[in-house]
Design a protein around this motif. Structure first.
Motif, PDB file in Angstrom:
ATOM      1  N   ALA A  18      59.698  -7.469 -21.578  1.00 23.14           N
ATOM      2  CA  ALA A  18      59.413  -8.299 -20.401  1.00 23.14           C
ATOM      3  C   ALA A  18      60.314  -7.872 -19.243  1.00 23.14           C
ATOM      4  CB  ALA A  18      59.617  -9.772 -20.737  1.00 23.14           C
ATOM      5  N   SER A  19      60.011  -8.370 -18.070  1.00 19.36           N
ATOM      6  CA  SER A  19      60.799  -8.007 -16.897  1.00 19.36           C
ATOM      7  C   SER A  19      62.068  -8.840 -16.843  1.00 19.36           C
ATOM      8  CB  SER A  19      59.991  -8.234 -15.614  1.00 19.36           C
ATOM      9  OG  SER A  19      58.887  -7.350 -15.557  1.00 19.36           O
ATOM     10  N   LEU A  20      63.200  -8.159 -16.653  1.00 17.80           N
ATOM     11  CA  LEU A  20      64.465  -8.847 -16.486  1.00 17.80           C
ATOM     12  C   LEU A  20      64.513  -9.494 -15.102  1.00 17.80           C
ATOM     13  CD1 LEU A  20      66.900  -6.148 -17.933  1.00 17.80           C
ATOM     14  CD2 LEU A  20      66.100  -8.221 -19.082  1.00 17.80           C
ATOM     15  N   GLN A  21      65.265 -10.605 -15.007  1.00 13.58           N
ATOM     16  CA  GLN A  21      65.440 -11.305 -13.741  1.00 13.58           C
ATOM     17  C   GLN A  21      66.921 -11.487 -13.460  1.00 13.58           C
ATOM     18  OE1 GLN A  21      63.297 -15.002 -13.903  1.00 13.58           O
ATOM     19  NE2 GLN A  21      61.288 -14.029 -14.077  1.00 13.58           N
ATOM     20  N   PHE A  22      67.261 -11.532 -12.176  1.00 17.21           N
ATOM     21  CA  PHE A  22      68.656 -11.750 -11.825  1.00 17.21           C
ATOM     22  C   PHE A  22      69.025 -13.195 -12.123  1.00 17.21           C
ATOM     23  CE2 PHE A  22      71.944 -13.079  -8.768  1.00 17.21           C
ATOM     24  CZ  PHE A  22      72.956 -12.207  -9.165  1.00 17.21           C
ATOM     25  N   ASN A  23      70.131 -13.404 -12.851  1.00 16.65           N
ATOM     26  CA  ASN A  23      70.596 -14.728 -13.216  1.00 16.65           C
ATOM     27  C   ASN A  23      71.832 -15.069 -12.388  1.00 16.65           C
ATOM     28  OD1 ASN A  23      72.489 -16.533 -15.033  1.00 16.65           O
ATOM     29  ND2 ASN A  23      70.388 -16.905 -15.699  1.00 16.65           N
ATOM     30  N   PRO A  24      71.751 -16.087 -11.479  1.00 20.88           N
ATOM     31  CA  PRO A  24      72.884 -16.396 -10.602  1.00 20.88           C
ATOM     32  C   PRO A  24      74.136 -16.818 -11.364  1.00 20.88           C
ATOM     33  CG  PRO A  24      70.865 -17.392  -9.756  1.00 20.88           C
ATOM     34  CD  PRO A  24      70.555 -16.875 -11.137  1.00 20.88           C
ATOM     35  N   GLN A  25      73.964 -17.558 -12.476  1.00 18.36           N
ATOM     36  CA  GLN A  25      75.142 -18.012 -13.208  1.00 18.36           C
ATOM     37  C   GLN A  25      75.874 -16.852 -13.868  1.00 18.36           C
ATOM     38  OE1 GLN A  25      72.106 -19.548 -13.531  1.00 18.36           O
ATOM     39  NE2 GLN A  25      72.660 -21.306 -12.247  1.00 18.36           N
ATOM     40  N   ALA A  26      75.114 -15.959 -14.472  1.00 13.68           N
ATOM     41  CA  ALA A  26      75.738 -14.832 -15.169  1.00 13.68           C
ATOM     42  C   ALA A  26      76.091 -13.698 -14.213  1.00 13.68           C
ATOM     43  CB  ALA A  26      74.809 -14.316 -16.263  1.00 13.68           C
ATOM     44  N   GLY A  27      75.425 -13.645 -13.068  1.00 12.99           N
ATOM     45  CA  GLY A  27      75.675 -12.565 -12.121  1.00 12.99           C
ATOM     46  C   GLY A  27      75.148 -11.232 -12.614  1.00 12.99           C
ATOM     47  N   GLN A  28      74.149 -11.262 -13.488  1.00 14.12           N
ATOM     48  CA  GLN A  28      73.567 -10.029 -14.013  1.00 14.12           C
ATOM     49  C   GLN A  28      72.121 -10.280 -14.391  1.00 14.12           C
ATOM     50  OE1 GLN A  28      76.239  -9.146 -17.202  1.00 14.12           O
ATOM     51  NE2 GLN A  28      75.548 -10.800 -18.515  1.00 14.12           N
ATOM     52  N   LEU A  29      71.431  -9.227 -14.845  1.00 14.45           N
ATOM     53  CA  LEU A  29      70.042  -9.347 -15.236  1.00 14.45           C
ATOM     54  C   LEU A  29      69.919 -10.037 -16.589  1.00 14.45           C
ATOM     55  CD1 LEU A  29      68.804  -5.794 -14.183  1.00 14.45           C
ATOM     56  CD2 LEU A  29      68.428  -7.937 -12.957  1.00 14.45           C
ATOM     57  N   LYS A  30      68.881 -10.901 -16.699  1.00 14.63           N
ATOM     58  CA  LYS A  30      68.686 -11.626 -17.960  1.00 14.63           C
ATOM     59  C   LYS A  30      67.195 -11.766 -18.232  1.00 14.63           C
ATOM     60  CE  LYS A  30      69.962 -15.896 -20.337  1.00 14.63           C
ATOM     61  NZ  LYS A  30      70.747 -17.172 -20.255  1.00 14.63           N
ATOM     62  N   CYS A  31      66.822 -11.604 -19.490  1.00 16.31           N
ATOM     63  CA  CYS A  31      65.419 -11.726 -19.884  1.00 16.31           C
ATOM     64  C   CYS A  31      65.092 -13.211 -20.042  1.00 16.31           C
ATOM     65  CB  CYS A  31      65.161 -10.987 -21.196  1.00 16.31           C
ATOM     66  SG  CYS A  31      63.429 -11.153 -21.764  1.00 16.31           S
ATOM     67  N   PRO A  32      64.037 -13.720 -19.372  1.00 15.19           N
ATOM     68  CA  PRO A  32      63.696 -15.137 -19.485  1.00 15.19           C
ATOM     69  C   PRO A  32      63.065 -15.490 -20.826  1.00 15.19           C
ATOM     70  CG  PRO A  32      62.085 -14.013 -18.111  1.00 15.19           C
ATOM     71  CD  PRO A  32      63.147 -13.005 -18.432  1.00 15.19           C
ATOM     72  N   TYR A  33      62.735 -14.492 -21.643  1.00 17.65           N
ATOM     73  CA  TYR A  33      62.046 -14.749 -22.917  1.00 17.65           C
ATOM     74  C   TYR A  33      62.992 -14.627 -24.108  1.00 17.65           C
ATOM     75  CZ  TYR A  33      57.949 -14.353 -19.953  1.00 17.65           C
ATOM     76  OH  TYR A  33      57.035 -14.536 -18.960  1.00 17.65           O
ATOM     77  N   CYS A  34      63.673 -13.500 -24.229  1.00 18.59           N
ATOM     78  CA  CYS A  34      64.540 -13.306 -25.390  1.00 18.59           C
ATOM     79  C   CYS A  34      66.014 -13.548 -25.085  1.00 18.59           C
ATOM     80  CB  CYS A  34      64.343 -11.914 -25.980  1.00 18.59           C
ATOM     81  SG  CYS A  34      64.971 -10.580 -24.913  1.00 18.59           S
ATOM     82  N   GLY A  35      66.349 -13.773 -23.761  1.00 23.44           N
ATOM     83  CA  GLY A  35      67.715 -14.092 -23.396  1.00 23.44           C
ATOM     84  C   GLY A  35      68.654 -12.899 -23.314  1.00 23.44           C
ATOM     85  N   ARG A  36      68.161 -11.680 -23.488  1.00 25.12           N
ATOM     86  CA  ARG A  36      69.016 -10.502 -23.422  1.00 25.12           C
ATOM     87  C   ARG A  36      69.566 -10.329 -22.010  1.00 25.12           C
ATOM     88  NH1 ARG A  36      68.978  -5.452 -26.572  1.00 25.12           N
ATOM     89  NH2 ARG A  36      70.051  -3.822 -25.377  1.00 25.12           N
ATOM     90  N   GLU A  37      70.826  -9.948 -21.896  1.00 23.78           N
ATOM     91  CA  GLU A  37      71.468  -9.739 -20.606  1.00 23.78           C
ATOM     92  C   GLU A  37      71.843  -8.273 -20.431  1.00 23.78           C
ATOM     93  OE1 GLU A  37      74.754 -12.381 -20.235  1.00 23.78           O
ATOM     94  OE2 GLU A  37      73.512 -14.196 -20.082  1.00 23.78           O
ATOM     95  N   GLU A  38      71.707  -7.796 -19.194  1.00 24.74           N
ATOM     96  CA  GLU A  38      72.032  -6.419 -18.866  1.00 24.74           C
ATOM     97  C   GLU A  38      72.879  -6.405 -17.605  1.00 24.74           C
ATOM     98  OE1 GLU A  38      71.221  -3.467 -20.377  1.00 24.74           O
ATOM     99  OE2 GLU A  38      70.330  -4.573 -22.064  1.00 24.74           O
ATOM    100  N   LEU A  39      73.929  -5.594 -17.610  1.00 26.60           N
ATOM    101  CA  LEU A  39      74.768  -5.460 -16.437  1.00 26.60           C
ATOM    102  C   LEU A  39      74.008  -4.777 -15.307  1.00 26.60           C
ATOM    103  CD1 LEU A  39      78.141  -4.338 -18.072  1.00 26.60           C
ATOM    104  CD2 LEU A  39      77.563  -6.604 -17.172  1.00 26.60           C
ATOM    105  N   ILE A  40      74.306  -5.192 -14.072  1.00 30.23           N
ATOM    106  CA  ILE A  40      73.682  -4.556 -12.909  1.00 30.23           C
ATOM    107  C   ILE A  40      74.373  -3.224 -12.656  1.00 30.23           C
ATOM    108  CG2 ILE A  40      73.324  -4.738 -10.416  1.00 30.23           C
ATOM    109  CD1 ILE A  40      73.105  -7.715 -10.748  1.00 30.23           C
ATOM    110  N   PRO A  41      73.612  -2.164 -12.532  1.00 37.83           N
ATOM    111  CA  PRO A  41      74.227  -0.857 -12.275  1.00 37.83           C
ATOM    112  C   PRO A  41      75.077  -0.890 -11.006  1.00 37.83           C
ATOM    113  CG  PRO A  41      71.895  -0.623 -12.800  1.00 37.83           C
ATOM    114  CD  PRO A  41      72.147  -2.082 -12.618  1.00 37.83           C
ATOM    115  N   GLN A  42      76.273  -0.356 -11.098  1.00 41.75           N
ATOM    116  CA  GLN A  42      77.169  -0.326  -9.951  1.00 41.75           C
ATOM    117  C   GLN A  42      76.716   0.744  -8.957  1.00 41.75           C
ATOM    118  OE1 GLN A  42      79.702  -2.533  -9.456  1.00 41.75           O
ATOM    119  NE2 GLN A  42      78.868  -3.524 -11.300  1.00 41.75           N
ATOM    120  N   SER A  43      76.844   0.422  -7.682  1.00 42.95           N
ATOM    121  CA  SER A  43      76.442   1.351  -6.627  1.00 42.95           C
ATOM    122  C   SER A  43      77.678   1.817  -5.870  1.00 42.95           C
ATOM    123  CB  SER A  43      75.462   0.681  -5.657  1.00 42.95           C
ATOM    124  OG  SER A  43      75.201   1.523  -4.557  1.00 42.95           O
ATOM    125  N   ALA A  44      77.708   3.096  -5.562  1.00 42.96           N
ATOM    126  CA  ALA A  44      78.828   3.658  -4.797  1.00 42.96           C
ATOM    127  C   ALA A  44      78.608   3.512  -3.297  1.00 42.96           C
ATOM    128  CB  ALA A  44      79.010   5.136  -5.154  1.00 42.96           C
TER     129      ALA A  44
END
Length: 492
Positions: A18-44
């Motif tokens: 499924a598509s990850l969504q930005f989660n304001p509380q966690a400050g990172q991407l989170k799946c609304p279905y399975c709850g998996r979280e992914e760090l936002i890639p850092q930009s230079a």
């Protein structure tokens, strides 16, 4: 004008697809279905300003659609251009609550955002803040509170322009300096006599001046949306722009974005309007003196730079009695502002209740004041044991019983009692004063107060009402002075 790589893309969940969504509380991407979280890639990349003059002269700036998969649709109600990512759908317009059923198309190119302020307040927290806001509203109709239970809250990134500019302003005006002159005047005192007095009267001396003021403006913020209530957006300020992050498509995952409706040039004209009061204040400070008159200001703008940024809000639009209202939440600070209807029934009932309370209070005070007025001494028949009227006892009887002494101290009320007459005069003066308008009316009021004062002065120190009379003398004198002032003011 050059095209760049798409700036928004989908982020599939490695766990369920499924598509990850930005989660304001966690400050990172989170799946609304399975709850998996992914760090936002850092930009230079860094947030940088773009040259306004270069854009106007050559039109060279980064242009792109928000992504290769982003869709754009126009609201049939307010004509707002809304962009979203599949599998999301347009649904209801977040600005006017109109159902969007038009066929979406691929998003058109636009000046790409330079920075984004990520959501800090999640949807649940925003809904709770709206509930709290609704609970504090006075005279709100019941239908307004029911609105908070609807699923009409949408996260939106609204477009803004920021402008930096160095300004040089030449002005012409006048400097005012205070000076004081002693003047002699006459007035009538409380006794009707003419008295000569002096007073200090302020005047202003004006001198023509001209000069120049310089100022650098940083990040003058201008809303680039015409669908949202601009006044409300300005009331949601300030935004902490120091927390702007370089544009990263991850922050927009799961939210909608609006394309700008105010062009870069139109935005700068609005920015000039925001700079103008600050420049005017600088001019007044530069003129100095006690007062200032500014006749003209000519401002030159240079070193102008701009940014296109996206700021986060939670929007809820609803209709009540065929009228549209908006509620918005600053998704960085949690501040809630919105339009609201008023319940005519509740306002009417509140007004009627207020009138009833005032009337009850007035009658209560009037009754209390009536009870405070001195009461006449009771009239009693002469006692049979009174030596003045009893034929059986000699007039020189040396002693009397306690009952006889009490009877002797009770005297009939004198119809010509000056205290009672003064109270009657004061009552008449107060009654006349309630409807007095002309000079003749106030003359009659003053006459009644004056007669009441003269009568109080006749009260003997031996009278039981003497102390009360002395207190009322001061009160009646103030009322007499007031009536005389009103008489003078009413003179043609």
């Amino acid at each position: 004008m050059t095209a760049t790589q798409p700036l928004i893309k989908q982020f599939p969940c490695p766990g369920c697809g499924a598509s990850l969504q930005f989660n304001p509380q966690a400050g990172q991407l989170k799946c609304p279905y399975c709850g998996r979280e992914e760090l936002i890639p850092q930009s230079a990349e860094q947030v940088v300003e773009r040259s306004y003059e270069e854009y106007l002269n050559t039109g060279r700036t980064k242009m792109a659609a928000l992504s290769t998969t982003a869709l754009e649709v126009a609201c049939p109600g307010c004509r707002a251009q809304i962009e979203f990512e599949p599998p999301d759908v347009a649904g209801l317009c977040p600005f006017c609550a109109t159902s969007i059923v038009a066929q979406p198309k691929s998003a058109d190119p636009l000046i790409t955002p330079e920075a984004v302020l990520p959501f800090s307040v999640g949807q649940k927290a925003a809904r709770e803040k709206i509930h709290h806001w609704l609970g504090k509203l006075w005279f709100a109709p019941n239908g307004l509170k029911k609105m908070a239970q609807h699923e009409g809250l949408q996260g939106m990134y609204l477009p803004f322009w920021t402008y930096d500019s160095f300004t040089v302003s030449h002005y012409q005006g006048e400097r005012g300096t205070y000076y004081y002159v002693t003047e002699t005047y006459q007035e009538t005192d409380s006794e009707g006599k003419t008295v000569t007095k002096t007073r200090q009267v302020r005047h202003t001396r004006w001198n023509s001046v001209s000069g120049r003021v310089d100022r650098f403006f940083d990040d003058v913020l201008v809303a680039a949306s015409q669908s949202a209530n601009i006044e409300r957006l300005e009331e949601l300020e300030p935004w902490d722009l120091s927390r702007l992050a370089p544009y990263n498509p991850s922050f927009l995952a799961g939210f909608k974005a609006q394309r700008y409706q105010v062009t870069l040039q139109e935005g700068f004209e609005t920015a000039k309007g925001k700079m103008a009061p600050v420049i005017h204040s600088d001019v007044c400070c530069n003129i100095g003196g006690d007062e200032q008159r500014v006749h003209s200001v000519s401002t030159a703008y240079s070193a102008i730079t701009f940014k296109h940024i996206l700021l986060p809000v939670w929007l809820s639009a609803y209709r009540f009695n065929n009228k549209q209202y908006q509620v918005m939440v600053n998704a960085q600070t949690g501040e809630v502002l919105g339009d609201r209807p008023y319940s005519i029934f509740k306002i009417t009932m509140a007004v009627l209740s207020g009138i009833a309370i005032v009337a009850g209070t007035w009658f209560g005070i009037d009754a209390y004041q009536q009870r405070q007025l001195p009461q006449p001494e009771p009239v009693t028949a002469p006692s049979l044991s009174d030596p003045a009227t009893s034929p059986e006892l000699p007039a020189t009887t040396p002693t009397a019983s306690p009952k006889t002494a009490l009877t002797q101290s009770t005297k009939p009320v004198d119809a010509n009692d000056p205290f009672r007459q003064a109270i009657n005069r004061a009552t008449k003066a107060s009654t006349l004063g309630q409807s007095a308008e002309t000079q003749e009316d106030w003359s009659a009021v003053a006459s009644q107060w004056n007669q009441a004062i003269l009568l109080l002065e006749e009260v003997s120190p031996d009278s039981a009402n003497y102390e009360t009379a002395q207190t009322k003398l001061q009160e009646y004198q103030r009322n007499f002075d007031y009536a005389k002032r009103k008489q003078a003011e009413a003179a043609p």
